[in-house]
Design a protein around this motif. Structure first.
Motif, PDB file in Angstrom:
ATOM      1  N   GLY A   1       0.809  -1.211   0.000  1.00 41.86           N
ATOM      2  CA  GLY A   1       0.000   0.000   0.000  1.00 41.86           C
ATOM      3  C   GLY A   1       0.840   1.257   0.000  1.00 41.86           C
ATOM      4  N   ILE A   2       1.913   1.245   0.778  1.00 43.12           N
ATOM      5  CA  ILE A   2       2.764   2.428   0.859  1.00 43.12           C
ATOM      6  C   ILE A   2       3.453   2.718  -0.470  1.00 43.12           C
ATOM      7  CG2 ILE A   2       4.895   3.315   1.905  1.00 43.12           C
ATOM      8  CD1 ILE A   2       4.059   1.946   4.493  1.00 43.12           C
ATOM      9  N   LEU A   3       3.854   1.659  -1.179  1.00 42.03           N
ATOM     10  CA  LEU A   3       4.650   1.825  -2.391  1.00 42.03           C
ATOM     11  C   LEU A   3       3.840   1.723  -3.681  1.00 42.03           C
ATOM     12  CD1 LEU A   3       7.834  -0.234  -1.452  1.00 42.03           C
ATOM     13  CD2 LEU A   3       7.656   2.231  -1.688  1.00 42.03           C
TER      14      LEU A   3
ATOM     15  N   GLU B   1      -5.606  -3.029 -12.098  1.00 46.13           N
ATOM     16  CA  GLU B   1      -6.413  -4.011 -12.832  1.00 46.13           C
ATOM     17  C   GLU B   1      -7.828  -3.981 -12.278  1.00 46.13           C
ATOM     18  OE1 GLU B   1      -5.139  -5.440 -15.347  1.00 46.13           O
ATOM     19  OE2 GLU B   1      -2.986  -5.775 -15.018  1.00 46.13           O
ATOM     20  N   ARG B   2      -8.789  -4.418 -13.110  1.00 42.12           N
ATOM     21  CA  ARG B   2     -10.188  -4.451 -12.697  1.00 42.12           C
ATOM     22  C   ARG B   2     -10.729  -5.866 -12.799  1.00 42.12           C
ATOM     23  NH1 ARG B   2     -13.643   0.595 -13.995  1.00 42.12           N
ATOM     24  NH2 ARG B   2     -15.161  -1.069 -14.353  1.00 42.12           N
ATOM     25  N   ILE B   3     -11.690  -6.165 -11.962  1.00 39.62           N
ATOM     26  CA  ILE B   3     -12.269  -7.510 -11.946  1.00 39.62           C
ATOM     27  C   ILE B   3     -12.867  -7.867 -13.302  1.00 39.62           C
ATOM     28  CG2 ILE B   3     -14.063  -8.961 -10.896  1.00 39.62           C
ATOM     29  CD1 ILE B   3     -11.664  -8.475  -9.101  1.00 39.62           C
ATOM     30  N   ASP B   4     -13.425  -6.871 -14.016  1.00 34.34           N
ATOM     31  CA  ASP B   4     -14.046  -7.154 -15.314  1.00 34.34           C
ATOM     32  C   ASP B   4     -13.051  -7.203 -16.461  1.00 34.34           C
ATOM     33  OD1 ASP B   4     -13.382  -4.511 -15.700  1.00 34.34           O
ATOM     34  OD2 ASP B   4     -15.447  -3.766 -15.751  1.00 34.34           O
TER      35      ASP B   4
ATOM     36  N   ASP C   1     -12.878  -6.322  -6.104  1.00 31.45           N
ATOM     37  CA  ASP C   1     -13.203  -7.656  -5.594  1.00 31.45           C
ATOM     38  C   ASP C   1     -14.209  -7.503  -4.447  1.00 31.45           C
ATOM     39  OD1 ASP C   1     -13.238 -10.105  -4.221  1.00 31.45           O
ATOM     40  OD2 ASP C   1     -11.185 -10.563  -4.797  1.00 31.45           O
ATOM     41  N   PRO C   2     -15.388  -8.129  -4.547  1.00 28.93           N
ATOM     42  CA  PRO C   2     -16.394  -7.988  -3.483  1.00 28.93           C
ATOM     43  C   PRO C   2     -15.886  -8.437  -2.120  1.00 28.93           C
ATOM     44  CG  PRO C   2     -17.358  -8.963  -5.451  1.00 28.93           C
ATOM     45  CD  PRO C   2     -15.874  -8.913  -5.680  1.00 28.93           C
ATOM     46  N   GLU C   3     -15.032  -9.446  -2.083  1.00 26.29           N
ATOM     47  CA  GLU C   3     -14.514  -9.934  -0.800  1.00 26.29           C
ATOM     48  C   GLU C   3     -13.676  -8.854  -0.114  1.00 26.29           C
ATOM     49  OE1 GLU C   3     -11.912 -13.666   1.056  1.00 26.29           O
ATOM     50  OE2 GLU C   3     -11.963 -13.314  -1.111  1.00 26.29           O
ATOM     51  N   MET C   4     -12.866  -8.140  -0.882  1.00 25.57           N
ATOM     52  CA  MET C   4     -12.026  -7.089  -0.303  1.00 25.57           C
ATOM     53  C   MET C   4     -12.868  -5.899   0.147  1.00 25.57           C
ATOM     54  SD  MET C   4      -9.438  -8.844  -0.661  1.00 25.57           S
ATOM     55  CE  MET C   4      -8.844 -10.191  -1.688  1.00 25.57           C
TER      56      MET C   4
ATOM     57  N   GLU D   1      -4.078 -11.545  -5.299  1.00 20.89           N
ATOM     58  CA  GLU D   1      -4.898 -11.143  -4.153  1.00 20.89           C
ATOM     59  C   GLU D   1      -4.416  -9.846  -3.533  1.00 20.89           C
ATOM     60  OE1 GLU D   1      -6.767 -13.417  -0.293  1.00 20.89           O
ATOM     61  OE2 GLU D   1      -4.604 -13.595  -0.620  1.00 20.89           O
ATOM     62  N   CYS D   2      -3.099  -9.701  -3.413  1.00 19.21           N
ATOM     63  CA  CYS D   2      -2.563  -8.485  -2.788  1.00 19.21           C
ATOM     64  C   CYS D   2      -2.911  -7.250  -3.604  1.00 19.21           C
ATOM     65  CB  CYS D   2      -1.054  -8.609  -2.620  1.00 19.21           C
ATOM     66  SG  CYS D   2      -0.166  -8.995  -4.136  1.00 19.21           S
ATOM     67  N   ALA D   3      -2.955  -7.376  -4.924  1.00 18.54           N
ATOM     68  CA  ALA D   3      -3.318  -6.243  -5.771  1.00 18.54           C
ATOM     69  C   ALA D   3      -4.783  -5.883  -5.595  1.00 18.54           C
ATOM     70  CB  ALA D   3      -3.017  -6.568  -7.229  1.00 18.54           C
ATOM     71  N   ARG D   4      -5.639  -6.895  -5.409  1.00 13.64           N
ATOM     72  CA  ARG D   4      -7.062  -6.611  -5.195  1.00 13.64           C
ATOM     73  C   ARG D   4      -7.281  -5.901  -3.863  1.00 13.64           C
ATOM     74  NH1 ARG D   4      -9.267 -12.250  -5.339  1.00 13.64           N
ATOM     75  NH2 ARG D   4      -7.211 -13.041  -5.915  1.00 13.64           N
ATOM     76  N   VAL D   5      -6.465  -6.229  -2.858  1.00 15.03           N
ATOM     77  CA  VAL D   5      -6.542  -5.523  -1.575  1.00 15.03           C
ATOM     78  C   VAL D   5      -6.155  -4.064  -1.746  1.00 15.03           C
ATOM     79  CG1 VAL D   5      -5.509  -5.345   0.727  1.00 15.03           C
ATOM     80  CG2 VAL D   5      -6.155  -7.589  -0.174  1.00 15.03           C
ATOM     81  N   VAL D   6      -5.017  -3.820  -2.369  1.00 13.69           N
ATOM     82  CA  VAL D   6      -4.512  -2.456  -2.519  1.00 13.69           C
ATOM     83  C   VAL D   6      -5.437  -1.619  -3.395  1.00 13.69           C
ATOM     84  CG1 VAL D   6      -2.599  -1.058  -3.406  1.00 13.69           C
ATOM     85  CG2 VAL D   6      -2.128  -3.141  -2.093  1.00 13.69           C
ATOM     86  N   ALA D   7      -6.052  -2.234  -4.404  1.00 14.90           N
ATOM     87  CA  ALA D   7      -6.963  -1.484  -5.261  1.00 14.90           C
ATOM     88  C   ALA D   7      -8.120  -0.896  -4.460  1.00 14.90           C
ATOM     89  CB  ALA D   7      -7.498  -2.395  -6.372  1.00 14.90           C
TER      90      ALA D   7
END
Length: 448
Positions: free
Chosen positions: A282-284, A340-343, A400-403, A358-364
């Protein structure tokens, strides 16, 4: 000394007097003074070496004091003599923070009291006889009790100084202190017990000193790891500061995205190591902006398609910048893919759904949330509830709905208190949205 509150001075003086009272009886008891002197000398030397490894920075928790020698004294000497072992080393130890004299006095008194109580417990459970026998299986019981007593005294005294000197509320001052103290004391206690058993064996003190060698090597290895990690973290801080200076629209944004990423990661039940990696990610995440021309980041009007394509290269720039920082691990993938986007309509590679790390979906999600809840020159911050509602509406297409759900639950539980806000001059309306800001609709967000 004037910076120390009066009640803290009284508390420290009382602990120091108690330490003196514990050590004075050693004069009349006539312990083995050569053993006391040797252990005191070893402790002072180990303390100096441990401190010198971390010159200019605070030593990691558990390495602030070299406990094996102190605990060997607990297992070998009467309580009053064991209390004396720590005094010379504590009074001569390197102290980086003022007031140095008070801190040295406090540490000497604290360790003397801990050693005195611990040695008393060990003696009451007939530990010295078991050590001299050596009845090794039996000696583990008294030794374990002594370790617990040593940690308990450190905990009680540390909590007291937090209340009196740091003004920490009494109901929280002792929270978590005992487990953090017990872990290093237990490990060092085993080494101290090995020293004591070898000391009383036919091989004598020279064999006992050999125990310090592997402990010293372990401390050295850990010190090297700590130095390397500190150097990486300093590099990360410098990169983030450079980004904040270059892109004034999002000053403080990176730190807040790191904190939001941590909230999501913890809500998902990730282990501490992955949580730390997500914090770095997240920081970077916007470090690649260092490779984008400043005129584009600060442009006051709409971007042309060509300018947009240049800015959309910043995830790849960022990935190249940090690829050599080994401990970042999967954080590098988050830096590369956080737009990136889920669609599948995101960039730089148009990944979709589970193809996105997964880490990218969190940061997004963390990135978009902070962009919406931060005040910018072109609009005021949205309320947290409105930002969560927008994220929920875009879930399944952009996020991501989970995030999104994890962030919403974390916010319900802990709230959102951004300590850092964007500090930019007012440049009027009509400025395009900043980096990571999702469009009001599910359509592709501006990537500036």
């Amino acid at each position: 000394m004037r910076s120390v509150p009066v009640r803290a001075r009284v508390y420290i003086l009382c602990v120091a007097l108690a330490g003196v009272a514990c050590a004075v009886p050693a004069v009349g008891q006539r312990p083995s003074w050569p053993a006391v002197a040797l252990l005191a000398f070893l402790y002072a030397g180990c303390e100096q070496l441990t401190r010198c490894r971390f010159v200019g920075r605070r030593a990691p928790r558990g390495l602030g004091t070299f406990f094996p020698v102190l605990l060997a004294g607990v297992f070998l000497l009467p309580p009053s003599a064991a209390a004396l072992v720590a005094v010379p080393g504590a009074l001569l130890a390197r102290v980086d923070r003022h007031p140095r004299g008070v801190r040295r006095l406090w540490r000497a008194a604290q360790l003397a009291l801990a050693a005195w109580v611990s040695a008393g417990v060990y003696g009451a459970l007939d530990g010295p006889a078991a050590t001299a026998a050596p009845d090794f299986p039996y000696v583990l019981g008294p030794a374990g009790a002594a370790v617990l007593a040593f940690s308990a005294v450190l905990t009680v005294l540390d909590g007291g100084v937090l209340v009196t000197a740091e003004r920490v509320p009494a109901r929280t001052a002792w929270r978590g202190l005992f487990p953090r103290s017990l872990a290093p004391v237990t490990v060092h206690g085993l080494a101290g017990l090995m020293m004591a058993v070898l000391w009383t064996s036919p091989y004598g003190p020279p064999a006992a000193l050999l125990v310090l060698l592997p402990m010293g090597v372990s401390c050295w290895v850990f010190a090297q790891y700590h130095r390397e990690r500190a150097a990486h973290q300093a590099t990360i801080r410098a990169l983030v500061q450079a980004v904040d200076i270059k892109d004034k629209y999002t000053r403080g944004h990176s730190e807040r995205v790191g904190r939001a990423s941590v909230m999501i990661a913890r809500e998902l039940g990730m282990d501490d190591e992955r949580v730390e990696v997500l914090r770095f990610a997240g920081i970077l995440h916007d470090v690649g902006k260092l490779g984008v021309p400043t005129r584009l980041l600060r442009k006051d009007g709409p971007l042309t398609p060509e300018e947009r394509r240049v800015i959309e290269l910043h995830p790849e720039y960022g990935h190249e910048m940090v690829r050599g920082i080994g401990f970042l691990g999967e954080a590098r993938a988050a830096i590369l893919h956080h737009h990136e986007r889920i669609d599948g309509s995101g960039y730089p590679y148009g990944l979709a759904g589970p193809q996105i790390p997964e880490c990218a979906r969190v940061v997004a999600v963390a990135d978009a949330f902070d962009a919406m809840t931060s005040t910018r020159s072109y609009r005021r911050a949205r309320p947290v509830e409105a930002a969560v509602a927008e994220l929920t509406r875009c879930a399944g297409a952009q996020f991501d709905p989970e995030m999104v759900g994890a962030l919403a639950r974390a916010l319900d539980r802990h709230g959102w208190h951004p300590e850092v806000t964007a500090d930019v001059p007012d440049q009027g309306a009509g400025v395009p949205p900043g980096p990571g800001l999702p469009a009001p609709a599910v359509s592709r967000p501006v990537a500036r």
